[in-house]
Every structure is written in structure tokens, then in C-alpha cells.
Scaffold this active site. Sequence first.
Site, short mmCIF file in Angstrom:
data_model
loop_
_atom_site.label_atom_id
_atom_site.label_comp_id
_atom_site.label_asym_id
_atom_site.label_seq_id
_atom_site.Cartn_x
_atom_site.Cartn_y
_atom_site.Cartn_z
N HIS A 165 -3.09 43.61 18.24
CA HIS A 165 -4.42 43.09 18.57
C HIS A 165 -5.54 43.90 17.91
CE1 HIS A 165 -6.77 40.26 20.74
NE2 HIS A 165 -5.97 40.14 21.77
N ASP A 386 2.18 22.64 10.09
CA ASP A 386 3.41 22.04 9.59
C ASP A 386 3.90 22.88 8.41
OD1 ASP A 386 5.35 20.52 8.36
OD2 ASP A 386 4.28 18.63 8.61
#
Length: 446
Positions: A165, A386
Amino acid sequence: MGEQVVLISSSIVRPVNKPGSDRTKIHLTPFDLNLLHIGSPQRGLLFPKPNPDFHVISRLKASLSLALEIYFPFAGRLVKVENLEDNTVSFLIDCDGSGARFHHAEAKTISVSDLLQPDGSVPDFMKQLFPADDFKNCDGVTKPLLVLQVTEMKDGIFIGYCYNHLVADGVSMWGFINTWSKICSSGSSSFVHKPIVLKRWFLEGIHYPIHIPVSEAERPRPSRELPITKDRVFHFTKKNISDLKAKANSEVGSSDITISSLQAVTAHMWRSIIRHSGLSGGETQYKVVVDVRQRVNPPLEEDCFGNMIYIQQAIATVEELLNRGLGWAALQISKLVSSQTNENCKKFAEDWVRNVKNLKTGVGSRTVGDFVLVGGSPRFEVYNNDFGWGKPVAVRAGPGNNISGKLVLFPGIDEGSIDVQTSLWSDVLVNLLGDVEFLEHVSIMV
Ligand SMILES: *[C@@H]1O[C@H](CO)[C@@H](O)[C@H](O)[C@H]1NC(C)=O
Ligand SMILES: *[C@@H]1O[C@H](CO)[C@@H](O)[C@H](O)[C@H]1NC(C)=O
């Protein structure tokens, strides 16, 4: 890894070109350092199975290498510098091209339908589809800043990843996933025309690198046995959301304030969870992850890369929260969100530097269960990633930061819906699942 999921190989994927000695080094801001001892987030996407000719593993690795060339901070390492003169330490990200770790795993007996339970329950083996056990952001000094696990299942593929993070927040991470998937499906990165924008916001009046007392920088010892949390995904349909929003707004009854869909949904979760938390009184907090990009003045680019979040909270007494209704709870959230101004962001950072302490307590007590912590966003673009053989059919958060009351928000697969992956102690979850008032507004099959 357990019996159902078998590790086939583990390797390091590096950016195509090794950076030179003029490579980028990123100083960390108070927003980053505040997350030092928090678990690194894990997320995963579930896909149908590609055709064997697709050579999924080699294509994912080759495209990852190109993607890391663009998103080079993920291929770097966290460096801890000891400042002997004042007994402090500083951290920076050295974008040295060391690379990301890539696990290839197989789970021949697990199918897509095992993961997508109609009641939203999250099976125990799910955690084996994620690459990291208990990474904290401070572990980046010895571990890669991005670790991935691609698991070939019976009839699907799961791409799980754990990211530090201190390098990126959700906005930046989803930007990376989106670019990586496009590179993988097209076989080239030539469509990327501009480099990532690194935040250059070094806050006037703050001296970099920031010095942290040695004692605050040490990894906290694992705490005593904590109660086990369980995860559940609650699905809110577009209709569920518009009903909640209308209810909240009619209760607020003000023409000046509009409660948003997100505020209505999370207010409903906050009230419902606290109702079953066994608290007899006292205070409760609604903690939310705030993106500072558009709040600071001048604003940062919307897609600027890095970690630009901090956590703020609304406080209410348990009695008020439970007695004053959905609209009132949503109003407290709305006020919290609108109070996050440029001044507030800057004050947070300045106060933090002036008084670096209590880093190890993280986001709050793990043993009281008196808050919800809201992260993620239904605005992240999830289902368009995708990689070349079809769109994802689901998204999940992985283990880590197991705190009762943690809510991770995702867009649902149907346009306008929201999924809330919720971690709760088992008894709280059981009671919540028996609460008619809660269930009326969600769509799960109990
Ligand atoms: C942490 O959460 C995961 C699910 O995300 C669960 O499988 C695991 O048992 C939890 N661990 C603890 C100690 O609660
Ligand atoms: C929430 O959605 C479910 C599934 O569509 C539906 O059965 C339920 O009536 C909805 N509740 C509200 C209040 O819209």
C-alpha cells in the site's frame, strides 16, 4: 498451500529493461507512512478457463514484464535508511527493477461454482488462492512490493495479487490491472502513450525524508489469539440501492443535502453491524478511506500514481446510531465526507509529521468490534479487465487485515449494483444473517 491448491512454480518477473543508476527513488508521505504496519491489500479476479492454445501463464508473465516497465514502482523495493544522528529511520521506494513475484498454482478440484456461492459465503480454501499470508507494508524491505498468484482451476482461472500500500492505492492498482490486461490481450504495450504520473506533492513545510522513531518503525509482534473473522459478500441490486437511498433522503428531509447511494448503503451496513456487535453503549465509529487527489489544492491528476488515501471517521454513540434511523446515520457520513477539504488533508499530514506515534495500533482495536472500516469503491473498473480470453466473472478481497467490521466495496457484476465483502466475527455474522430488517435491503439467498 494445502491439498486443494498446489504450487507449480514461483519466479520473479522483471521489467523488460533494467533501470540505470539514475533510477527513480520515491520519498514517502505521511499518507504512505501511516500505513506502515497495516496488512498489504489482496484482491483477486475470477475468470472462465481459457483455451489451452492461449498459453495463459507465459502470456501473463510476458505482459506483466511489459506492464512493470510502465508501472515501475511495483518492481522496486522498500528501503529503510537508519538515521544514526537522531535514532530514527526513514523509508523510500527504490525503483530498482528487482521485479514482482509470480506464483503459478493449480487447483484441479476447485470449480468456479465453488467460489461463487449464491448466499455470498466465502469458502475457507479461498485464502489459498491469494499469494500472501500475512504481509504488512513494512515487510516491503525484504519482500517484493507486488506478489501475484495465478491459479488454474477445474473450469476457471483466479488471478490473486497482493500489493504494498505504500506504492499504490486502489485507484492506482486498478489502473495497473487495466493496463496489464490490455497488454496481455493485445500482445503489445504500444497503446500506452504517456508515462505514469508520479505524485510530486511534497507538501510545503514538510521536510523529506520524514524521520520516524525507531520504536515506531519496528514490525509489531503478532498479537495474542484474536477471534476468527468470517467473510461474506452482500449483494445490493440497483433496486435495493435506490430504495435505501430514497429512504435515507426522505428521513433527512432536507433540500440542501442529498445522501448518495454509497452513503445510504454503508449507513445501512454500519447500523446493522453495530446492532449485532453486543455493545451495550459507548461510541461507535464509521471509518472511511478518503482519496485526497481531488481534495487538495491544486488538485492532483485523477490518475496520478501512488498512494493518496487516509482514513477519517464519523463518531456516534451506539444509542444514537441505533435509535435515530438510516437517514441520520447517512447524514453523519455525508458530513464527514464533505468535511474532507484541502485544509483537512494538509492538517492530517502536518499533525502526523509533528507527532509520529501509535503507528502500530493500525486502524483500531481488533478486539472491541465497535467500528466499520469502509474501503474499496464501486467505481473501480473491475469487469472490463479482459486479459484476452474473457472478462472476469467476480472479484474478491483476500485475507489480511482481518478486523471485524471491515467492508470492501466493489461494483457488482450487474450495472449499478454493489457488492460489499464484509469481515465479521462469526457470532456477529450469524446474528446479522437472522436480521429481517437488514436482509430486506440486500439480495442474498440465506
Ligand atoms: C482472515 O480472513 C480469511 C477470509 O478472508 C479467513 O479465511 C481467515 O480464517 C481469517 N483469519 C482470522 C485469524 O480471522
Ligand atoms: C433487494 O433485492 C432483492 C433481489 O432482487 C429483492 O428480493 C428485494 O425485495 C430487494 N429489496 C428492496 C427493499 O428493494
